[in-house]
Scaffold this motif. Structure first.
Motif, PDB file in Angstrom:
ATOM      1  N   PHE A   1       0.840  -1.206   0.000  1.00 48.99           N
ATOM      2  CA  PHE A   1       0.000   0.000   0.000  1.00 48.99           C
ATOM      3  C   PHE A   1       0.868   1.246   0.000  1.00 48.99           C
ATOM      4  O   PHE A   1       0.652   2.179  -0.777  1.00 48.99           O
TER       5      PHE A   1
ATOM      6  N   TYR B   1      -1.419  -0.872  -5.149  1.00 48.73           N
ATOM      7  CA  TYR B   1      -2.718  -0.971  -4.483  1.00 48.73           C
ATOM      8  C   TYR B   1      -3.486  -2.251  -4.811  1.00 48.73           C
ATOM      9  O   TYR B   1      -4.202  -2.778  -3.961  1.00 48.73           O
TER      10      TYR B   1
ATOM     11  N   TYR C   1      -8.450  -0.881   5.195  1.00 50.68           N
ATOM     12  CA  TYR C   1      -7.404  -0.761   4.174  1.00 50.68           C
ATOM     13  C   TYR C   1      -7.713  -1.593   2.938  1.00 50.68           C
ATOM     14  O   TYR C   1      -7.201  -1.297   1.849  1.00 50.68           O
TER      15      TYR C   1
ATOM     16  N   SER D   1      -7.462   0.433  -0.362  1.00 53.16           N
ATOM     17  CA  SER D   1      -6.611  -0.052  -1.459  1.00 53.16           C
ATOM     18  C   SER D   1      -7.390  -0.089  -2.765  1.00 53.16           C
ATOM     19  O   SER D   1      -6.890   0.315  -3.819  1.00 53.16           O
TER      20      SER D   1
ATOM     21  N   LYS E   1      -7.822   3.495  -3.947  1.00 52.68           N
ATOM     22  CA  LYS E   1      -6.596   4.029  -4.549  1.00 52.68           C
ATOM     23  C   LYS E   1      -6.328   3.387  -5.917  1.00 52.68           C
ATOM     24  O   LYS E   1      -5.730   4.015  -6.791  1.00 52.68           O
ATOM     25  N   PHE E   2      -6.784   2.143  -6.082  1.00 56.68           N
ATOM     26  CA  PHE E   2      -6.632   1.451  -7.360  1.00 56.68           C
ATOM     27  C   PHE E   2      -7.691   1.916  -8.362  1.00 56.68           C
ATOM     28  O   PHE E   2      -7.721   1.479  -9.508  1.00 56.68           O
TER      29      PHE E   2
END
Length: 260
Positions: free
Chosen positions: A42, A47, A73, A77, A80-81
């Motif tokens: 991360f 991600y 998370y 993740s 963020k991806f």
């Protein structure tokens, strides 16, 4: 030749049986190793791998102290991806499961952000827009001191503009189709439903133009009465927007209507 074939097959089987360190870790039950590696992935921007590792830990960490961190998370993740649909599902489940977690307020914000990103252009169905507006307003009520307040208001402004434009463009469609009577009614209804529509100036302009064109196309016996409607619309327009760029055009039509 037979020996070469055996060597080739053996090499192929060895290659197929080889697994990367990541794949081995993904299949392991070593929570601490998986957890530390997931956080490292991360932190270094990997991600997708982080999301897969966090997902693989969900059952393993159930009931453990770090369970909410793992699930949060996992969602972060995916966010963020840029897999916003999956991230929204992650965060919604998180909020339901951990309403008192220190991550809950941010999880709720990320739900809004994912919902916002899932809304459509003004030409398309605006059901997701209405749902997002409701969710944002509820978040502001629940977290009045949030540092995300400015972002929330910006999202509301953009969504509101989208709804205003859709209403305006739907009504103006009658004008483009040259159904001026229907256009005037539709445009007036837009402001009746939402007097603060940000396209108010354009709406009043097209209302007046619709009235003028409808009158101009009418039979002689109806022209006078219908040009009076245009004059009312004209006066309403200049009363609100005396400096408008549309003023010169409407002034010219008003003088012409007065002569008829």
């Amino acid at each position: 030749m037979k020996r070469n074939l055996i060597v080739a097959v053996t090499a192929l089987l060895a290659l197929c049986s080889c697994k990367t360190q990541y794949e081995i870790l993904l299949e392991s039950n070593d929570v601490d190793s998986k957890y530390n590696a997931a956080l490292q992935y991360f932190d270094t921007g990997k991600y997708q791998k982080a999301a897969q590792l966090f997902e693989s830990m969900v059952l393993l960490t159930s009931g453990m102290e770090k369970d909410d961190t793992v699930q949060y998370y996992w969602g972060l993740s995916n966010y963020k991806f840029k897999d916003y649909l999956t991230a929204q599902t992650n965060f919604e489940k998180f909020v339901e499961s951990y309403p008192r977690s220190p991550f809950t307020d941010m999880a709720r914000f990320y739900i809004l952000d994912c919902m916002f990103r899932g809304t459509y252009r003004y030409e398309l169905d605006q059901t997701p827009t209405y749902k997002t507006i409701t969710a944002i307003n509820q978040y502001i009520i629940d977290y009045p001191g949030t540092d995300k307040l400015d972002i929330c208001h910006k999202m509301l402004d953009e969504l509101g503009e989208r709804l205003d434009r859709k209403a305006f463009e739907n009504a103006r469609l009658y004008y483009k189709m040259e159904d001026y009577k229907a256009a005037r009614v539709a445009l007036k209804n837009v402001l009746k439903d939402d007097s603060d529509n940000i396209y108010r100036e354009q709406i009043l302009y097209y209302t007046a133009m619709s009235a003028y064109k409808y009158a101009d196309m009418s039979i002689q016996e109806k022209k006078h009465e219908r040009f009076l409607q245009f004059q009312d619309d004209y006066l309403n327009f200049i009363g609100e927007y005396p400096e408008s760029s549309y003023r010169a055009e409407l002034d010219r039509l008003y003088r012409k209507a007065k002569e008829l």
